[in-house]
Design an enzyme around this catalytic site. Structure first.
Site, PDB file in Angstrom:
ATOM      1  N   TRP A   1     -35.461 -14.987  40.277  1.00  0.00           N
ATOM      2  CA  TRP A   1     -34.245 -14.720  40.163  1.00  0.00           C
ATOM      3  C   TRP A   1     -33.188 -16.077  40.329  1.00  0.00           C
ATOM      4  O   TRP A   1     -32.026 -15.921  40.144  1.00  0.00           O
ATOM      5  CB  TRP A   1     -33.688 -13.855  41.143  1.00  0.00           C
ATOM      6  CG  TRP A   1     -34.180 -13.808  42.529  1.00  0.00           C
ATOM      7  CD1 TRP A   1     -35.199 -13.314  43.011  1.00  0.00           C
ATOM      8  CD2 TRP A   1     -33.878 -15.050  43.619  1.00  0.00           C
ATOM      9  NE1 TRP A   1     -35.541 -13.844  44.336  1.00  0.00           N
ATOM     10  CE2 TRP A   1     -34.742 -15.058  44.785  1.00  0.00           C
ATOM     11  CE3 TRP A   1     -32.786 -15.888  43.555  1.00  0.00           C
ATOM     12  CZ2 TRP A   1     -34.737 -15.698  45.773  1.00  0.00           C
ATOM     13  CZ3 TRP A   1     -32.969 -16.762  44.814  1.00  0.00           C
ATOM     14  CH2 TRP A   1     -33.673 -16.336  45.812  1.00  0.00           C
TER      15      TRP A   1
ATOM     16  N   LYS B   1     -41.085  -9.870  32.124  1.00  0.00           N
ATOM     17  CA  LYS B   1     -40.555  -9.311  33.347  1.00  0.00           C
ATOM     18  C   LYS B   1     -39.726 -10.376  34.269  1.00  0.00           C
ATOM     19  O   LYS B   1     -40.421 -11.095  34.827  1.00  0.00           O
ATOM     20  CB  LYS B   1     -41.729  -8.565  34.083  1.00  0.00           C
ATOM     21  CG  LYS B   1     -41.407  -7.927  35.428  1.00  0.00           C
ATOM     22  CD  LYS B   1     -42.384  -8.232  36.418  1.00  0.00           C
ATOM     23  CE  LYS B   1     -41.877  -7.547  37.806  1.00  0.00           C
ATOM     24  NZ  LYS B   1     -40.503  -7.807  38.445  1.00  0.00           N
TER      25      LYS B   1
ATOM     26  N   GLY C   1     -42.825 -18.036  41.048  1.00  0.00           N
ATOM     27  CA  GLY C   1     -42.469 -17.100  42.248  1.00  0.00           C
ATOM     28  C   GLY C   1     -43.229 -17.473  43.360  1.00  0.00           C
ATOM     29  O   GLY C   1     -43.427 -18.632  43.739  1.00  0.00           O
ATOM     30  N   SER C   2     -43.273 -16.603  44.356  1.00  0.00           N
ATOM     31  CA  SER C   2     -43.893 -16.640  45.633  1.00  0.00           C
ATOM     32  C   SER C   2     -45.239 -16.857  45.523  1.00  0.00           C
ATOM     33  O   SER C   2     -46.090 -16.543  44.351  1.00  0.00           O
ATOM     34  CB  SER C   2     -43.830 -15.594  46.553  1.00  0.00           C
ATOM     35  OG  SER C   2     -44.352 -14.267  45.865  1.00  0.00           O
TER      36      SER C   2
ATOM     37  N   GLU D   1     -46.087 -21.463  38.780  1.00  0.00           N
ATOM     38  CA  GLU D   1     -45.118 -22.509  39.798  1.00  0.00           C
ATOM     39  C   GLU D   1     -44.831 -21.640  40.940  1.00  0.00           C
ATOM     40  O   GLU D   1     -43.940 -20.712  40.903  1.00  0.00           O
ATOM     41  CB  GLU D   1     -44.087 -22.933  38.649  1.00  0.00           C
ATOM     42  CG  GLU D   1     -43.248 -24.384  39.417  1.00  0.00           C
ATOM     43  CD  GLU D   1     -41.991 -23.667  40.087  1.00  0.00           C
ATOM     44  OE1 GLU D   1     -42.241 -23.437  41.698  1.00  0.00           O
ATOM     45  OE2 GLU D   1     -41.021 -23.500  39.649  1.00  0.00           O
TER      46      GLU D   1
ATOM     47  N   CYS E   1     -36.951 -23.988  44.033  1.00  0.00           N
ATOM     48  CA  CYS E   1     -38.403 -24.620  44.286  1.00  0.00           C
ATOM     49  C   CYS E   1     -38.313 -26.219  44.471  1.00  0.00           C
ATOM     50  O   CYS E   1     -39.189 -26.471  45.315  1.00  0.00           O
ATOM     51  CB  CYS E   1     -39.244 -24.440  43.065  1.00  0.00           C
ATOM     52  SG  CYS E   1     -39.194 -22.448  42.752  1.00  0.00           S
TER      53      CYS E   1
ATOM     54  N   GLU F   1     -42.414 -23.204  53.105  1.00  0.00           N
ATOM     55  CA  GLU F   1     -41.094 -23.263  52.464  1.00  0.00           C
ATOM     56  C   GLU F   1     -39.913 -22.457  53.012  1.00  0.00           C
ATOM     57  O   GLU F   1     -40.182 -21.183  53.128  1.00  0.00           O
ATOM     58  CB  GLU F   1     -41.320 -22.972  50.929  1.00  0.00           C
ATOM     59  CG  GLU F   1     -40.202 -23.065  50.118  1.00  0.00           C
ATOM     60  CD  GLU F   1     -40.270 -22.808  48.730  1.00  0.00           C
ATOM     61  OE1 GLU F   1     -39.775 -23.364  47.812  1.00  0.00           O
ATOM     62  OE2 GLU F   1     -41.159 -21.772  48.249  1.00  0.00           O
TER      63      GLU F   1
END
Length: 457
Positions: free
Chosen positions: A132, A156, A208-209, A230, A264, A361
């Site tokens: 997002w 998605k 994402g995570s 990533e 990121c 992070e």
């Protein structure tokens, strides 16, 4: 179960809800994508390029509406949203303009044959799983080069960005992309395997995570699917010297607080040599406290809301734990008593590199400053991480900066800049930050069949 909804980050109010796709309907999306791919891969490259250029024009024409959508969905301030939308248009044009060069057959030494060459051919249907924090650009960086390649995409997007994700498809359709070549899908996260297990789906890209990356990568490995991951970072910004410490501190704080720190490649660990440290830290506190926290459409906003209530509360809890572990909180790091997902930007020092905050992070507005005894110690701290996405070196001596930067373990190192990306140069990391590259020629060849042709007379 994923809940797809626009929950205005500036007010906390749910504005729209969207139904998830039922499990039994997923094969239909794959059917449409596969059939569309069979025709799309035969479409001449110049026709694909014309569609992307028309898409870029539509993005430019609808920039204000696009930024308003993501301003509500995840809180991106207007100026930064316009910058993101502009990058999407630039990426579309660059991919359209450069695909022919990078997808042309690669001619090799004949090596005993009359000729040898490699054709870069599309694989088929691909799955995109995107976050997002850059609702349009994350999609664009994966999708646009692969449309030029001839692949078809099932996308998605994150559940908090359902409106922007559909808008992206709508603009591609308006630009002339045949139906089925790109499909936005409100896919429940638990149903990713239903897509990847289909033989016609040849790979996926996920930003994402780490948890999401590991989960989907394990599914992909089970079915032999190609992947680009990533997964974020704990990026160092190393300050070796500066003729203007206040200006540099203000610049780095501004970079860190952009998108409410939810980037990121954000400079998450500011590593400053000892003789500059005290002044840099004091100026960083000033810069953070001078940042106006407000709604995305406030003309004077310096930092908008965090993307969701859960994200904000997790950031605040992580800062509180860091203080309990011995870190010093100089300012901020608190929820703000107002509607929406707002918090005050934090400045933290004295962080143990082996603590939770030091190792992992923090995806939010926290400026974390580390003291380095000297340049050797600064390099040690920069490389004391299991991540490896972006890094930066700040110095007036460009030769020294390049030599230092070459020793940092990361996929990308910038000298006197940070948080840059563009279609002209590669993007990606190593270690816990993932694998594979996006942008430039790497984007075209990430999901191609490198098909060797050898001809014997």
């Amino acid at each position: 179960m994923s809940k797809f909804a626009v929950t205005n980050a500036n007010t906390g109010e749910v504005e729209e809800e969207f139904a998830s796709v039922a499990k039994e309907d997923i094969p239909g999306y794959i059917d449409r994508a596969h059939e569309a791919h069979l025709a799309w891969k035969e479409t001449p490259l110049h026709e694909r390029g014309a569609i992307l250029r028309k898409f870029a024009d539509l993005v430019d024409a609808n920039a204000d509406e696009m930024t308003d959508i993501i301003g509500r969905e995840m809180g991106k301030v207007k100026k930064q949203g316009l910058g993101e939308v502009d990058k999407v248009a630039r990426t579309a044009r660059w991919m359209a303009d450069n695909a022919e060069t990078h997808l042309a057959p690669t001619h090799l030494a004949a090596a005993g044959a009359a000729s040898s060459y490699v054709r870069h051919q599309p694989l088929g249907v691909l799955l995109g799983i995107m976050p997002w924090n850059f609702p349009y650009n994350q999609i664009a960086r994966f999708v646009l080069p692969n449309l030029m390649v001839g692949n078809a995409i099932i996308m998605k997007q994150a559940s908090i960005c359902p409106k922007s994700s559909q808008y992206f498809e709508d603009l591609l359709t308006e630009a002339g992309l045949p139906k089925g070549v790109y499909q936005n899908i409100y896919l429940d996260s638990s149903h990713a395997e239903e897509v990847l297990k289909d033989f016609r789906v040849k790979g996926f890209s996920l930003t994402g995570s780490e948890g999401a990356g590991a989960s989907v990568a394990s599914i992909a490995a089970k079915y032999y699917k190609r992947a680009v991951l990533e997964l974020g970072g704990n990026d160092p910004a190393v300050v070796l010297d500066s003729k203007d410490v206040p200006a540099l501190a203000k610049k780095l704080v501004g970079l860190r607080l952009a998108n409410a720190g939810q980037v990121c490649t954000s400079p998450k660990r500011m590593i400053v040599v000892d003789d500059l440290y005290d002044e840099f830290l004091a100026e960083a506190v000033k810069a953070a406290e001078a940042t106006k926290v407000s709604t995305y459409d406030d003309p004077d906003v310096g930092m908008g809301p965090v993307s969701s209530e859960g994200a904000r509360d997790e950031i605040v809890a992580m800062i509180e734990k860091a203080v309990a572990d011995g870190a010093t909180l100089h300012t901020g790091g608190k929820k703000l008593d107002r509607p929406g997902w707002f918090m005050s930007p934090a400045v933290i020092s004295d962080i143990d590199p082996k603590s939770d905050l030091g190792c992992n992070e923090l995806f939010g507005p926290a400026v974390m400053v580390y003291r380095a005894k000297d340049e050797e110690d600064a390099l040690r701290l920069a490389n004391d991480t299991e991540y490896g996405l972006m890094s930066s070196v700040w110095t007036d001596d460009l030769e020294k900066g390049q030599q230092f930067g070459a020793k940092i373990n990361a996929g990308m190192t910038l000298i006197n800049s940070h948080m840059e990306s563009g279609p002209e140069y590669p993007f990606g990391g190593i270690n816990r930050s993932g694998y594979g590259r996006e942008n430039a020629q790497w984007a075209f060849q990430a999901f191609t069949n490198e098909h060797l042709i050898r001809v014997h007379a």
